[in-house]
Every structure is written in structure tokens, then in C-alpha cells.
Design an enzyme around this catalytic site. Structure first.
Site, PDB file in Angstrom:
ATOM      1  N   LYS A  30     -12.404  -2.897  -5.066  1.00  0.00           N
ATOM      2  CA  LYS A  30     -13.128  -1.634  -5.182  1.00  0.00           C
ATOM      3  C   LYS A  30     -12.296  -0.565  -5.859  1.00  0.00           C
ATOM      4  CE  LYS A  30     -12.037  -1.793  -0.324  1.00  0.00           C
ATOM      5  NZ  LYS A  30     -12.577  -2.252   0.940  1.00  0.00           N
ATOM      6  N   LYS A  36       0.819  -1.216   0.000  1.00  0.00           N
ATOM      7  CA  LYS A  36       0.000   0.000   0.000  1.00  0.00           C
ATOM      8  C   LYS A  36       0.846   1.256   0.000  1.00  0.00           C
ATOM      9  CE  LYS A  36      -4.467  -1.369   1.596  1.00  0.00           C
ATOM     10  NZ  LYS A  36      -5.618  -1.017   2.412  1.00  0.00           N
ATOM     11  N   LYS A  76      -7.430  -9.711  -8.201  1.00  0.00           N
ATOM     12  CA  LYS A  76      -8.588  -9.792  -7.299  1.00  0.00           C
ATOM     13  C   LYS A  76      -9.678  -8.834  -7.745  1.00  0.00           C
ATOM     14  CE  LYS A  76      -8.027  -8.777  -2.829  1.00  0.00           C
ATOM     15  NZ  LYS A  76      -7.921  -8.824  -1.353  1.00  0.00           N
TER      16      LYS A  76
END
Ligand code: TRP
Length: 343
Positions: free
Chosen positions: A209, A114, A206
Site C-alpha cells: 500500500k 520500519k 512486494k
């Protein structure tokens, strides 16, 4: 006294809920209500480790709580609440910040992914994220956590923190009257074969969102037309479906769509392929679209009804937080005493 194992899990309100959240997490929470004491949290404090628009944060917090209930969690059985309502999470996480080592935290792959190139400019909270997650779990002395593969390292860290706390304060723990360990060694709870939903546009990624293409993710609040459209436009190869699961090897998009069909219809992939083997996408996609709409639309309707009833949602979340606090407060009292805080 019979021992009912306690389960804790949480979802971050940092993006709109999608099919991956439903099949990979929420739906798997439901059956545990009958065998475990279950605590399901909306982890709003984790969400703000990266910037969240406050209005979106509030809306998504309600939506996740509503999704839990719409998908079958019973607020009378499960404790459903948002994390920030129970301040003991923050308090225990601070103590864990002082138990966890910089080296352990620096090895967290989710942080590294991240933070990326930008590690100087991410929040301190993002670095401490796994320590707050350990606090979520251990505040309730939960022994099982139903989460996916991607959270495995965070659960290992949770065990390391529990072990170090148990070890560092061994004398005080025993003086406080506890036989053996204070915190349990929490395990990942396997709840049947894992469904890892992939992007509709790229079977190697994956479903998420934050996907680049709007068509790659089916959101729980999508309407029937949108769901059908996204499935129709899903990337596939040109071959027909095989007649058994082994034939999906190396065909990640086909594998994903067959897997979604199987999960939504509560069948094995082999059962699905026994029906669709030899058929082309022109036959399979409309069937999958119809199935997805049949499963998701009633849940979306119920979510909408619930979020529109703010009073009812607030009542449920307040009740959940009260019940969570009733478990957390005595644990926190013990922790304060064990570490040597004067009360
Ligand atoms: N880190 C989890 C995720 O990204 C969310 C989470 C926060 C969680 N606290 C938790 C999951 C405690 C299980 C238990 O999915």
C-alpha cells in the site's frame, strides 16, 4: 470433549486493501472456517503504532471487516471484530511487555526495517508491536496463525513469550489447577502454496500500500477500468510466456503475472502456461485484466454495500467483540491470578 483447534489472524487498517492482502491473506482465511474455530481481527491498535489519520483509520477498519465478509467469511461462523473493542488485548500486552526481553525485541527485523535511520523518533508502540501481537494470539490460546513469511519472526517471539510465561509462573500455573503449560506453543498455519503478490512495476518488491507508483498496486476498491489499466501498464520483459513454470526462472515480472492469474483462477502456474505458453503479453494481459475484474468486482461491490450499512457493520463488529470477550475474559482472569494481581 472434541478439541477444535483455534485460529487467530489480523490485518492492520493502515493502508487501503490490495490484491496482495486478498490473495495472500483474506482469501486463505475462508476455508479454515470449516475446520477450525476462527477469529479474524482488524488490528486497529497495531495500526496506530505509526500515525493514522483518525477518519482514515475508521474508514479502513470498516473496509477490512467488510472485505472479510465480502470475500466469504461468515460472521456467524467466524468471530470478526476490531481489536480495540476488546481491552484485554491491551491488558495482556502490558504483561507481555514485562515478560519479553529488550534483547528479543531489539532483534525484530520488521521494527528495524520500519524504524530505519529514524529509530529515535518512532513510537514506543512500534517497538512493542510484537508483544501486542503475541497478546492477540495468546489471549485466545490460539494454536494456529495463518500469516505470510514476513510474520515468521513475530510468531517465534510469540512462542518465546509463551514459553517464558509458562516457565516463570510454573508454580502458580499448577496451583491454579492447570496441568502443564498455560499458553500453547502457536504454529504458523500453512494454507496451501503461498501466493506472494509482487508490485506490478517491479517484480522484486512486494505489492504494497505504500508503493511509490500508483500503478504498481491493484486495490480491492479499484473499479474495472482502473484494474484493466494497471495490468495493461504492468512492467514485463519482451519475451513470450514459457509453456511451463520452470521457464519463468529469472523473469520475476512474468512470474508474478502468471502467479496472479493462477491464484485468481484457482489453477497451478503450469496449467495457466499450458494455455498461454508461446503467447505474448498482448494476449495475456487482457485475459488477466478480465479475470481480475471478474473476481474482484463482485467483492468490491459487496464491500461497498456493507460499508454503506453502518448499522449492520456495527452490529456485526459488536457481536464479534462480545464473542471474543467471552473467550478472552476467563483467560485474563487466570492470568491476573497467576501473576499475583489482587482482584
Ligand atoms: N503483524 C501482522 C501483519 O503486519 C498483523 C497482526 C497483528 C497479526 N496481530 C496479529 C497477524 C495476530 C496474525 C495474528 O500482518
Amino acid at each position: 470433549m472434541a478439541f477444535t483447534p483455534r485460529v487467530f489472524s489480523g490485518i492492520k487498517p493502515s493502508g487501503d486493501l490490495h490484491l496482495g492482502n486478498y490473495l495472500g491473506a483474506i482469501r486463505r482465511f475462508v476455508p479454515l472456517q470449516d475446520t477450525h474455530e476462527t477469529i479474524y481481527c482488524v488490528v486497529d491498535m497495531h495500526a496506530i503504532t505509526v500515525w493514522q489519520d483518525p477518519e482514515d483509520l475508521r474508514r479502513r477498519t470498516y473496509e477490512i471487516a467488510a472485505a472479510y465478509i465480502a470475500a466469504g467469511l461468515d460472521p456467524a461462523k467466524s468471530i470478526i471484530f476490531n481489536q480495540s473493542k476488546v481491552m484485554e488485548h491491551a491488558e495482556l500486552s502490558w504483561i507481555f511487555n514485562c515478560v519479553a526481553r529488550m534483547g528479543w525485541m531489539s532483534r525484530m527485523t520488521q521494527f528495524k526495517d520500519k524504524a530505519g535511520e529514524n529509530s529515535e523518533n518512532v513510537s514506543l508502540g512500534l517497538f512493542a508491536y510484537p508483544s501486542l501481537m503475541a497478546a492477540d494470539i495468546l489471549l485466545y490460546k490460539a494454536t494456529g496463525v495463518p500469516v505470510g513469511e514476513d510474520q515468521k519472526q513475530h510468531l517465534e517471539l510469540t512462542r518465546d513469550i509463551a514459553k517464558k510465561f509458562n516457565h516463570d509462573f510454573r508454580k502458580q500455573i499448577s496451583a491454579a489447577g492447570f496441568e502443564g503449560d498455560f499458553f500453547p506453543i502457536t504454529e504458523t498455519l500453512a494454507t496451501g502454496p503461498a501466493m506472494r503478490v509482487k508490485s506490478l512495476k517491479d517484480g522484486s518488491k512486494k505489492m504494497s500500500k505504500s508503493a511509490e507508483s500508483d500503478l504498481s498496486t491493484i486495490y480491492m476498491m479499484d473499479d474495472a477500468d482502473m484494474i484493466a489499466k494497471k495490468i495493461k501498464r504492468a512492467t514485463t520483459d519482451a519475451e513470450a510466456l514459457p509453456s511451463e513454470a520452470a521457464g519463468l526462472a529469472g523473469r520475476s515480472e512474468a512470474e508474478n503475472l502468471a502467479g496472479i492469474y493462477a491464484a485468481l483462477s484457482n489453477q497451478t502456474v503450469d496449467q495457466v502456461l499450458a494455455e498461454f505458453g508461446g503467447k505474448g503479453w498482448g494476449a495475456f494481459k487482457p485475459a488477466l485484466g478480465e479475470l481480475a475484474v471478474a473476481v474482484l468486482s463482485p467483492i468490491a461491490e459487496e464491500m461497498k454495500r456493507l460499508v454503506a450499512d453502518r448499522g449492520e457493520m456495527d452490529r456485526i463488529l459488536r457481536d464479534g467483540a462480545d464473542r471474543a470477550r467471552a473467550i478472552a475474559q476467563p483467560v485474563m482472569e487466570d492470568v491476573r491470578n497467576i501473576v499475583g494481581f489482587i482482584r
